[in-house]
Write an enzyme that holds these catalytic residues in place. Structure first.
Site, PDB file in Angstrom:
ATOM      1  N   TYR A   1      17.105   1.958  15.773  1.00 47.80           N
ATOM      2  CA  TYR A   1      16.718   3.321  15.382  1.00 47.80           C
ATOM      3  C   TYR A   1      15.293   3.626  15.853  1.00 47.80           C
ATOM      4  CZ  TYR A   1      16.460   7.233  11.978  1.00 47.80           C
ATOM      5  OH  TYR A   1      16.332   8.464  11.358  1.00 47.80           O
ATOM      6  N   ALA A   2      14.390   2.654  15.686  1.00 47.35           N
ATOM      7  CA  ALA A   2      12.995   2.850  16.118  1.00 47.35           C
ATOM      8  C   ALA A   2      12.925   3.049  17.623  1.00 47.35           C
ATOM      9  CB  ALA A   2      12.146   1.645  15.701  1.00 47.35           C
TER      10      ALA A   2
ATOM     11  N   ASN B   1      30.990  16.313  19.540  1.00 50.47           N
ATOM     12  CA  ASN B   1      30.506  14.940  19.438  1.00 50.47           C
ATOM     13  C   ASN B   1      29.392  14.785  20.476  1.00 50.47           C
ATOM     14  OD1 ASN B   1      30.022  12.204  19.643  1.00 50.47           O
ATOM     15  ND2 ASN B   1      32.188  11.623  19.626  1.00 50.47           N
ATOM     16  N   VAL B   2      28.168  14.572  20.017  1.00 51.53           N
ATOM     17  CA  VAL B   2      27.017  14.568  20.939  1.00 51.53           C
ATOM     18  C   VAL B   2      26.955  13.340  21.857  1.00 51.53           C
ATOM     19  CG1 VAL B   2      25.555  16.048  19.522  1.00 51.53           C
ATOM     20  CG2 VAL B   2      25.484  13.560  19.181  1.00 51.53           C
TER      21      VAL B   2
ATOM     22  N   SER C   1      11.690  10.525  14.076  1.00 47.90           N
ATOM     23  CA  SER C   1      11.492   9.856  12.779  1.00 47.90           C
ATOM     24  C   SER C   1      10.133   9.177  12.786  1.00 47.90           C
ATOM     25  CB  SER C   1      12.576   8.797  12.563  1.00 47.90           C
ATOM     26  OG  SER C   1      12.256   7.983  11.451  1.00 47.90           O
TER      27      SER C   1
HETATM   28  N1  LIG Z   1      17.085  11.276   5.952  1.00 48.78           N
HETATM   29  C1  LIG Z   1      15.946  10.772   6.399  1.00 48.78           C
HETATM   30  O1  LIG Z   1      15.149  10.196   5.635  1.00 48.78           O
HETATM   31  C2  LIG Z   1      15.569  10.893   7.841  1.00 48.78           C
HETATM   32  C3  LIG Z   1      14.309  10.408   8.241  1.00 48.78           C
HETATM   33  C4  LIG Z   1      13.916  10.513   9.568  1.00 48.78           C
HETATM   34  C5  LIG Z   1      14.774  11.091  10.488  1.00 48.78           C
HETATM   35  N2  LIG Z   1      15.988  11.543  10.103  1.00 48.78           N
HETATM   36  C6  LIG Z   1      16.845  12.136  11.131  1.00 48.78           C
HETATM   37  O2  LIG Z   1      17.278  13.427  10.745  1.00 48.78           O
HETATM   38  C7  LIG Z   1      18.551  13.700  11.346  1.00 48.78           C
HETATM   39  C8  LIG Z   1      19.538  14.141  10.264  1.00 48.78           C
HETATM   40  O3  LIG Z   1      19.663  13.099   9.314  1.00 48.78           O
HETATM   41  P1  LIG Z   1      20.293  13.312   7.849  1.00 48.78           P
HETATM   42  O4  LIG Z   1      19.478  12.511   6.921  1.00 48.78           O
HETATM   43  O5  LIG Z   1      20.537  14.743   7.602  1.00 48.78           O
HETATM   44  O6  LIG Z   1      21.682  12.525   8.059  1.00 48.78           O
HETATM   45  P2  LIG Z   1      23.163  12.859   7.568  1.00 48.78           P
HETATM   46  O7  LIG Z   1      23.923  11.606   7.782  1.00 48.78           O
HETATM   47  O8  LIG Z   1      23.164  13.483   6.209  1.00 48.78           O
HETATM   48  O9  LIG Z   1      23.653  13.992   8.603  1.00 48.78           O
HETATM   49  C9  LIG Z   1      23.862  13.695   9.955  1.00 48.78           C
HETATM   50  C10 LIG Z   1      24.923  14.632  10.506  1.00 48.78           C
HETATM   51  O10 LIG Z   1      25.123  14.291  11.891  1.00 48.78           O
HETATM   52  C11 LIG Z   1      26.527  14.256  12.135  1.00 48.78           C
HETATM   53  N3  LIG Z   1      26.823  13.358  13.256  1.00 48.78           N
HETATM   54  C12 LIG Z   1      26.819  12.003  13.265  1.00 48.78           C
HETATM   55  N4  LIG Z   1      27.203  11.536  14.471  1.00 48.78           N
HETATM   56  C13 LIG Z   1      27.451  12.624  15.256  1.00 48.78           C
HETATM   57  C14 LIG Z   1      27.887  12.800  16.590  1.00 48.78           C
HETATM   58  N5  LIG Z   1      28.174  11.762  17.378  1.00 48.78           N
HETATM   59  N6  LIG Z   1      28.026  14.075  17.057  1.00 48.78           N
HETATM   60  C15 LIG Z   1      27.760  15.140  16.272  1.00 48.78           C
HETATM   61  N7  LIG Z   1      27.354  15.034  14.994  1.00 48.78           N
HETATM   62  C16 LIG Z   1      27.204  13.786  14.490  1.00 48.78           C
HETATM   63  C17 LIG Z   1      27.162  13.793  10.838  1.00 48.78           C
HETATM   64  O11 LIG Z   1      28.531  14.147  10.745  1.00 48.78           O
HETATM   65  C18 LIG Z   1      26.282  14.504   9.801  1.00 48.78           C
HETATM   66  O12 LIG Z   1      26.783  15.771   9.457  1.00 48.78           O
HETATM   67  C19 LIG Z   1      18.958  12.407  12.063  1.00 48.78           C
HETATM   68  O13 LIG Z   1      18.607  12.486  13.434  1.00 48.78           O
HETATM   69  C20 LIG Z   1      18.115  11.353  11.389  1.00 48.78           C
HETATM   70  O14 LIG Z   1      17.883  10.237  12.210  1.00 48.78           O
HETATM   71  C21 LIG Z   1      16.415  11.458   8.791  1.00 48.78           C
END
Ligand SMILES: NC(=O)c1ccc[n+]([C@@H]2O[C@H](COP(=O)([O-])OP(=O)(O)OC[C@H]3O[C@@H](n4cnc5c(N)ncnc54)[C@H](O)[C@@H]3O)[C@@H](O)[C@H]2O)c1
Length: 246
Positions: free
Chosen positions: A155-156, A63-64, A142
């Site tokens: 988030y921003a 858990n980060v 992002s």
């Molecule tokens: N999907 C998009 O459009 C998008 C756009 C910009 C940025 N991002 C960023 O990309 C990254 C991944 O996003 P995604 O779309 O794959 O999301 P997702 O929700 O599919 O995956 C996120 C993963 O992080 C894990 N997670 C959540 N909280 C955690 C914690 N406290 N400790 C450890 N693991 C944890 C979840 O279990 C999940 O497996 C994120 O940082 C997100 O902000 C995504």
């Protein structure tokens, strides 16, 4: 042979989505990859699937937001593989609401998981990299952190903070052969964006000059570039967004 043979990589939040694709792309380049996530079921499933494809994979729950959990993960990686060459701070969440309606809980959860986490995870890892006098840190920010977005003030702010962290770590560790860069995804097709529903997804997609959402692999390819042997790019933020700069 890939460019990352014998390199050890940790990818946080790699149980699914973008993190999982990053792990897969690093494995394809020959790296040994730590699948780390808060969700243990996802770790078991993803670790099994990637191992069956022939990858050197280690699943470690983490858990980060919790320092003890992070320290335990880093200790496990060091006792198993002896080094860390690549760290991808990818774990993240959304808790969207318009500014006036956003609760302190929503604000804090996103700051803790998307920003403070990178501070906490990078600390023990950069210590290891400093001793090695080499390392690659890649933070998943992002486009929202660069341009802002309706309903995402938490988030921003977190992602903009992550960009500031990236640029500062880059400066402080450049002399030790450690680079720190950020990839800023646009609108990527994962569970995080599927949760927005069809209507919002098609409205946003219409605005993307390339005419489609990004795939997790689009992001993974940018991460592979920053993880690679080229060492003269640091403190950079690369937007991977299909041309949508808003
Ligand atoms: N999907 C998009 O459009 C998008 C756009 C910009 C940025 N991002 C960023 O990309 C990254 C991944 O996003 P995604 O779309 O794959 O999301 P997702 O929700 O599919 O995956 C996120 C993963 O992080 C894990 N997670 C959540 N909280 C955690 C914690 N406290 N400790 C450890 N693991 C944890 C979840 O279990 C999940 O497996 C994120 O940082 C997100 O902000 C995504």
């Amino acid at each position: 042979m890939g460019s990352l043979v014998d390199k050890v990589a940790i990818v946080t939040g790699s149980g699914r989505g973008i993190g999982r694709s990053i792990a897969e792309a690093l494995l394809n380049e020959g790296a040994q990859v730590v699948i780390s996530d808060i969700n243990e079921e996802l770790i078991t499933q993803t670790t099994a699937e990637l191992t069956s494809k022939g990858g050197k994979v280690l699943g470690v729950a983490c858990n980060v937001t919790v320092s003890e959990s992070i320290d335990k993960m880093v200790e496990t990686v060091i006792s198993t593989w002896g080094r860390v060459d690549i760290l991808v701070n990818n774990a993240g969440i959304t808790r969207d609401a318009l500014f006036m309606r956003m609760s302190e809980e929503q604000w804090q959860a996103v700051i803790d998981t998307n920003l403070t986490s990178a501070f906490k995870v990078t600390k023990p890892v950069v210590k290891v990299m400093s001793k090695q006098r080499s390392g690659r840190i890649i933070n998943i920010a992002s486009t929202t952190g660069v341009h802002g977005n309706f309903g995402q003030v938490n988030y921003a702010a977190a992602k903009a903070g992550l960009i500031g962290l990236t640029k500062t770590v880059a400066l402080e560790y450049a002399s030790r052969g450690i680079t720190c860069n950020a990839v800023a995804p646009g609108f990527i097709d994962t569970a995080m964006t599927q949760a927005l529903g069809e209507e919002i997804i098609s409205k946003v997609t219409e605005k993307i000059p390339m005419g489609r959402m990004g795939t997790p692999d689009d992001i993974a390819q940018a991460v592979v570039f920053f993880a690679g042997p080229g060492a003269y790019v640091t403190g950079q933020v690369l937007e991977v967004n299909g041309g949508l700069y808003t």
